[in-house]
Structure formats: C-alpha cells, structure tokens
Design a protein around this motif. Sequence first.
Motif, PDB file in Angstrom:
ATOM      1  N   ALA A  24       1.921   4.213   2.492  1.00 61.22           N
ATOM      2  CA  ALA A  24       1.066   4.130   3.677  1.00 61.22           C
ATOM      3  C   ALA A  24       0.829   5.495   4.306  1.00 61.22           C
ATOM      4  CB  ALA A  24       1.685   3.185   4.700  1.00 61.22           C
ATOM      5  N   TRP A  64      -2.724   4.376   0.952  1.00 60.93           N
ATOM      6  CA  TRP A  64      -3.327   3.294   0.176  1.00 60.93           C
ATOM      7  C   TRP A  64      -3.215   1.949   0.868  1.00 60.93           C
ATOM      8  CZ3 TRP A  64      -1.219   4.324  -5.482  1.00 60.93           C
ATOM      9  CH2 TRP A  64      -1.773   5.522  -5.952  1.00 60.93           C
ATOM     10  N   LEU A  65      -2.088   1.737   1.509  1.00 64.52           N
ATOM     11  CA  LEU A  65      -1.795   0.418   2.062  1.00 64.52           C
ATOM     12  C   LEU A  65      -1.329   0.562   3.509  1.00 64.52           C
ATOM     13  CD1 LEU A  65       0.163  -0.977  -1.004  1.00 64.52           C
ATOM     14  CD2 LEU A  65      -2.018  -1.858  -0.165  1.00 64.52           C
ATOM     15  N   PRO A  66      -1.459  -0.484   4.318  1.00 62.28           N
ATOM     16  CA  PRO A  66      -0.980  -0.392   5.707  1.00 62.28           C
ATOM     17  C   PRO A  66       0.548  -0.341   5.757  1.00 62.28           C
ATOM     18  CG  PRO A  66      -1.815  -2.590   5.225  1.00 62.28           C
ATOM     19  CD  PRO A  66      -2.095  -1.768   4.005  1.00 62.28           C
ATOM     20  N   PRO A  67       1.116   0.381   6.715  1.00 59.56           N
ATOM     21  CA  PRO A  67       2.564   0.548   6.769  1.00 59.56           C
ATOM     22  C   PRO A  67       3.309  -0.742   7.095  1.00 59.56           C
ATOM     23  CG  PRO A  67       1.455   2.083   8.271  1.00 59.56           C
ATOM     24  CD  PRO A  67       0.430   1.128   7.784  1.00 59.56           C
ATOM     25  N   SER A  68       2.769  -1.563   8.005  1.00 54.09           N
ATOM     26  CA  SER A  68       3.483  -2.779   8.375  1.00 54.09           C
ATOM     27  C   SER A  68       2.523  -3.752   9.034  1.00 54.09           C
ATOM     28  CB  SER A  68       4.637  -2.465   9.338  1.00 54.09           C
ATOM     29  OG  SER A  68       4.156  -2.228  10.634  1.00 54.09           O
ATOM     30  N   ARG A 115      -3.601  -6.839   1.355  1.00 58.55           N
ATOM     31  CA  ARG A 115      -3.099  -5.462   1.350  1.00 58.55           C
ATOM     32  C   ARG A 115      -1.830  -5.347   2.189  1.00 58.55           C
ATOM     33  NH1 ARG A 115      -6.237  -2.000   3.832  1.00 58.55           N
ATOM     34  NH2 ARG A 115      -5.510  -0.217   2.662  1.00 58.55           N
TER      35      ARG A 115
END
Lengths: 525, 342
Positions: free
Chosen positions: B164, B169-173, B207
């Motif tokens: 993240a 690339w992806l959301p952290p939480s 995601r």
Amino acid sequence: MKKLLLTALLSTLSGASAATLVFGGNGEPVSLESGNITDGISILVQRQIYDTLIDFKDGTTDLVPGLATKWTPNANNTSWTFTLRKGVRFHDGTPFNADAVVFNLGRWWDKAHPYGFRDQGRTFEIMGELLGGYKGDATAVIKNIVKVNDSTVRVDLNKPSSVLPNVLAAGYFGIASPTAIKKEGAKYGTPASKPVGTGPFIFQSWRTGDRVTLLPNKLYWGEKAKVDQLVIRSIKDASQRLNELKAGTIDFANDLTPDSLKSVQADKNLVAVKRPSFNVGFVSLNNRNQYLKNDKVRQAISMAINKKEIVDAFWNGLGVSNASFLPPVMSWANSPKVPADYKFDPQAAKKMLADAGYPNGFTLDLWYMPVSRPYFPTPKPIAEAIAADLSAIGIKVNLKTEDWAKYLEDRNKEPGFDMYMIGWTGDYGDPDNFYGAYYGANASDDINWNPPGVETLLQQGRAAATQAAKAKVYQQLHELTYNAAYRIPMVHSNPLAAARTYVKGWIPSPLGSEAFNTISVSGKK
Amino acid sequence: MGSYLIRRLLRTVLVMLGISLVVFVFVRSIPGDPAVAMLGERATPEAAAALREQLGLNKPWFFNPANPLDAQYPRYMGALLQGDLGAGIKSNIPVLDDLKARFPATAELSVAALLFALLIGMPAGILAALRRNSIWDNLATTISLLGVSMPVFWLGLLLSYFFAVKLGWLPPSGRLGADYDIQPITGFYILDALLRGQTAAAWDALRHLILPAIALGSIPLAIIARITRSSMLDVLGQDYVRTARAKGLPPRSVTLKHALRTALLPVVTVIGLQAGALLGGAVLTETIFSWPGIGSWVYDAISQRDYPIIQGGVIFAALVVSLANLIVDLSYAALDPRIQYN
C-alpha cells in the motif's frame, strides 16, 4: 511490462469526488448520544453533529458563544442564566429553544427523566463526574433547571460555581433534538438510529466498526462546512493510520505515536501537526508506604528523576516538562513562588535520602500502565528510565504492570501501588478540571493523602468569580501540592497529528477534538 | 443419516448451553470490573460502585435469596432463550445487532482467506508430493514453514506497508474506500455491490480484501500444503494406486481421480479445524487491517470487560465452529463411500 500491467490492474479506479474529507479516527464511536460518552472518538464525531451551549474559541480553551449567546451568573455564582440563540433549527426541523435545552440537561441530570432510558442501560456517568452527581444527590452541583421564557434558561445551583459554563462547553454535552430522541427511543445514538443536532454536519450513515459518514448542514447558523462529505473512519492501529496517510487514503488523523514524527516530516505530502498540550502525565507516590510517608524521601525521588531528558527521549520533543500539574495554556494559575522546573540533582537527592535515614536506599514497586495514552505513549521504557534514575540514588525499583482494567481497580484498593504512572487529559479550560480530578473530595483514594486544606481551596476555586480571584486560589494549591510532592508531573505532551498538504484550515483544539467546518481540501486528487 | 444429524444438532445445543455457563463464570472471574474500565482514569471507588449498581453488576451471579430470579445468570439465560444476547455495557447496542452487522465482514474475510489457502496450498502440496524431493518440493516445504512461523500481525503490517505505502497497489486497511458506499443486502460487500450493480465499488471492496485475506490465509495455507503433501504421498504408495498404474491408466487420471479423492479426507478435516483458527486469527488480522468484523470487536470487549459482548461473541464463535465441524463430518461421507453414518 508485467509489473506495469499489474500496477494498472490494481491501482485505484478513481472516481473520487474532490470534496470528500476523510479523517482517520483511532477507533469507532461508542455512541452518538450526547451526555452518554467519555471516549475521544465519540466526542470528535459528536462535535460535528451537535453544538454545545457554549463553545471554545478555535485552538484555545477560551469560552465563546455557542447555542447560548450570553451566560450570566447571579451575584454569588449560585445561579446561571443562559440567553439562547434565536432562529436555530435542528437538522430535523425542530426549533432550538428553551424547551430543548431543559429537555437535554434534564435527561442527563434527572435519574427519573422519562427519556433518560436508565432502565435500558444509559448511565450519563460524565454528568455525575463533572457536576458532583444527579438530581437530589447531596453532592450535586445543579439544584434546578428552569425555563424562563422561550429563549432563556436558568440553572440554579446547590453551591456556588463559576465553572458551570466551562463544563457545559465540554464536548460531552451537545444539544440534541428532543423530537428525535422521543421518536427513536432507547436506540437513539446507536448505529440503528439517526442522531440529530444543530451542528455543521448532518448524520448520514454509520457502518458498524467501519465509518461514520456526514453531510454538510447547508442551513448552519455558524461557519458552513467547505466539503461535500465528511467520512470518519475507524483505524485503531496507530501505524496503520500513518500508512493510510502516506497512501493518501485518509486526509488527516490524530494520535500518531511520537516516534512517527520523523517519518511524517520526511514525507513531502504530509504536514506534522502538534496539538496544543492539555494533559499531564505524572507519577503518584503512596502515603501508605513506610518510606514514601517521609517528605524528604518524596522530594529526593522528585529530584532524582531527570524529567527533561526522559521527555526528550520518549516524546521526540513533543512535550514539555515543568513543575506544574497544569498544562502550559493555564500557566496563569501557577504560583510564581514555585520554580518553573523541577530541579534535577542526583547528588542533593542522595544526600536528602541519607538525611531521611536511608543512606543505603530501599526497594519500591513502580507500576507502569499497560496501555498507551497521549501523556505516556510508551509507558514501559519510560518506567525503565525512571527506575534507572532512582537506582542512581540507591532506590531499587521493581517494575510492575497488569491489565488496564485491573490496574485502574487495584490502584484504589488498599494498600494500592507504591509508585505508579497515570495521567489526565482535560475536558475544559479551568484548573479545577485538573486539580479536582486528582486532589480533594472527588479524587481517587490511591495515595491516601487528602488534607482538608486542599478540599477547601478547591471549593474556593470553583466559587471564585474572576480569573484573578481564581489565580490566587490555585497559586496556593500549586504551592501546597508542589511542596507535598505526592504527585510528580513528568510531562505535558503535544499529541501528534498529521494531514495531507492540501488540508487547509484545520485548527486543532487543545481539548482533543474540534469541529471540521473550517477545513477545505482544494487540490485533493 | 437423519437420526445422526438430529443427534449431532442436539449435542450442539447442549455444548452451547455448557459454553454459555462456562463463559459466564469465566468473564466474571477475570479481575477488573466493567464499571472501573468504563470510567477509566476517572474511576473513583464511589463512582465505580454507583455505576456497578446501576448496571446490575452488584447482583449475585446465580442465586439471589431475596428474589431467586433476580440474579445475573437466570436473567441472562432467560433473555438468551428468547434470542436476546443483551446489550453492550458501554455502547447500549444490542449484541445481536452488532453480531449481525459484523459477522458478514468476518465471514467474507475468512472465506477469502480459506479460498486463498486452498487454491495455493492444495496444488502446492500435490505438486510437492508428485515431484518429491525436487526443487518444487523443497520450495513448498520452506514456504509453508515460513507461513506457519510468521506472526499474523507482523505479516499484516509488512504487507500493508509494502503493497500500500511503497507500491501503492492496494489500500492499506479498511473494507471499502471512502468514496464508495454499499447498502447492505447480504452483508458481503463484493456480493452486495454486484447485486446493486456497483461494479466500481465491488472492485474496490475486492482490492481491500486481498491483503487481509493473504495475512489471515497464510497459516492455513501452510498447514493445508503440508497435509496435502503427506496425505498424497501416503495414498500414492497404496496398492490400489499401483494397480491403477499397472493397468495402464494415464498418470493424470490416476492422480486426480483415484489418489486425490482419498487424499482429500485429512485436508477436509483440517479445513474444519481451521474454522476455529480463522476466527482466532481474525482477531489480529481485523485489528491490523481495521476490518469491521467480530474479532476486533470481541478483543476490545475483553479489555473493557464488556460481559454481554464477550459472552455473545464466544457463544457465537462456538456455534460457528460446531457447525463447521458438522459440515466437515457430513462431507466425509460424500468423499469416501466407505464412511457411513447411521
């Protein structure tokens, strides 16, 4: 190429509306019902939805008009009259007036109020804590709540108090729509209800464990919100809040750990925000311990701890150490006779210990908290530093801790803890809120030291009408408690917050929460 | 089969009653009381006593001589038998409402984690068994050892930071981006978003699911890979497999039709056991990833001594584990004709 494709595949499908403001909260609100909460995140969300009768000037603890435009005491501070703002409506259209105020104050204060829902588990414990109890209690500050006319309410008191307006300004006491409470009944304030206030934001939805979404109140009587939507997310883990800030998935957040300051400063997209200090972290010494009974021993302990160095090491400069129980914004109530800083002098401390009859020292327990608080972000290493300082003058310290719920209970159970770490974050800008919480009749019995002189001074402080009169009283209290050295202030910390650089107009309040209607996010992608 | 099912369900009810009693006594035996925890730094003994009284916590646990039914356990059981788990002491929110709102999140995460574990773990185990002592075997064994030994919270933070913050690339939480909202139907966000035609929101929810599912699935993945490998090796050495081979059946058919079906039995057992482990692992994963499920909720309740939530959460988790094991037992019969329930 593969990496590029993957990046394209996984990266955000941007459909972001530019004016959504996202706050990273340190948890989920417990309830959105005013008067029935004590935790920081509930208060923060409530401040967006509700107004209080009296408000705090941005970034300070000074009182300014809220839903009341004027508040005046009678001659001896035993009755306060509030003049209410006219033409204000709750989000559901209910007019704000004296009936609404009497209804709200009444359900917090009167245990028999038909809409207090106490039989269904409501406790309103903060009312009892801050105003001495409930209707009919011998210790209660409030005697009666009277509607004078549609825009005037009078609160009669059992004893003189100049702090009533400050208490009612605290974030606990937002004024809710009586219509909404009557309609929703006991589920008011839970995710299944729709809380209704007069504040700058209107409740939209509460997704359990996840987020609260609010919309701007276009008819707000004060400064109108500058965003189209406010989302308050629940992100319990402090390092995850920092990750979210860095990833740009939230716009601003509170309660970062002091050691993340460098990481925030190194990120060009972020601004570190130091919240003004309004807390005190201290070490309490127990009068039931045979050594700590001795005045010289306590003074020696105080002199042996290098508070400045500890604060520098563990707060990263986000805090000050001084010799006052009050945070710096209330320094007007400090005595000029007390030195600004505690003296650090291990040699003199050792000598004093010898004078007290303990040239070879002795052994004590020091209890440290198992949880992180703004005033003690990393209790264990701080306790270790204190123990090291004390061992230098011959006092051997056993470090101890236990689960938080048990810690809070055991400190008040005889014989209590020899030495223990605890602290306090204020609710409103009056010295009474600090001294009164840990000294005098309303304090916990953790150190078995409560001379009648202290309680007398506290009562005089509550009754004093002007700041000058108050200052006189609290200066005496400062001298008395400083010399007694039962509670040794270690730090007044600046809780660390941070924001993305496009977040403009955020004015953090020392009290820990503020309304977000001043914030704009132009330039947010 | 029918009578077996009824016997099993009756036993589950008895187990639930037993668990309700055990957890009732257990939570009250933990030192530290809810009133003090609720008051926090403000807790004076007087204030705590007053609050305890108002909350009914000063009443006897099992028997009140003055009024036999006015004790904590009879009241709790009386309500429980009517399907009422009480309300959170601090929040006043009915425990059942919270369970309903949070369980789909935990279920969605657990299913995703289990799918991840199965889809990677089983093929890895099969491959390792077929290519015994090859580089593939060694790789699978090493990775599964790593998976078992890495603490979930550490792996979670690592994944979040790397995918993240560093790569973006992806959301952290969290479970869904702030720009989306999904009106719940089933509570499963991806499914609900698709049902409502919000494809962008479904994609966003997916995601958000990836990293926590990997973190939570890492341990089951490792276990499944190892069990599949050893079970497969076991089966491959058996007479009927050798016979099948000797008859000249194609190797693929021998492996997939004959050996795999038998080799799956222990794997299914492990999946059943993992239902409990997943709920346990969800506590940490949900906390790290701000995932609004029951794991982090019960965890907080324990530190707050919020009795009704702890009781409700434990009883519910026990129910889920019991049912998962029942399903596993029933699927045995489907997989292996030699097993029958009467």
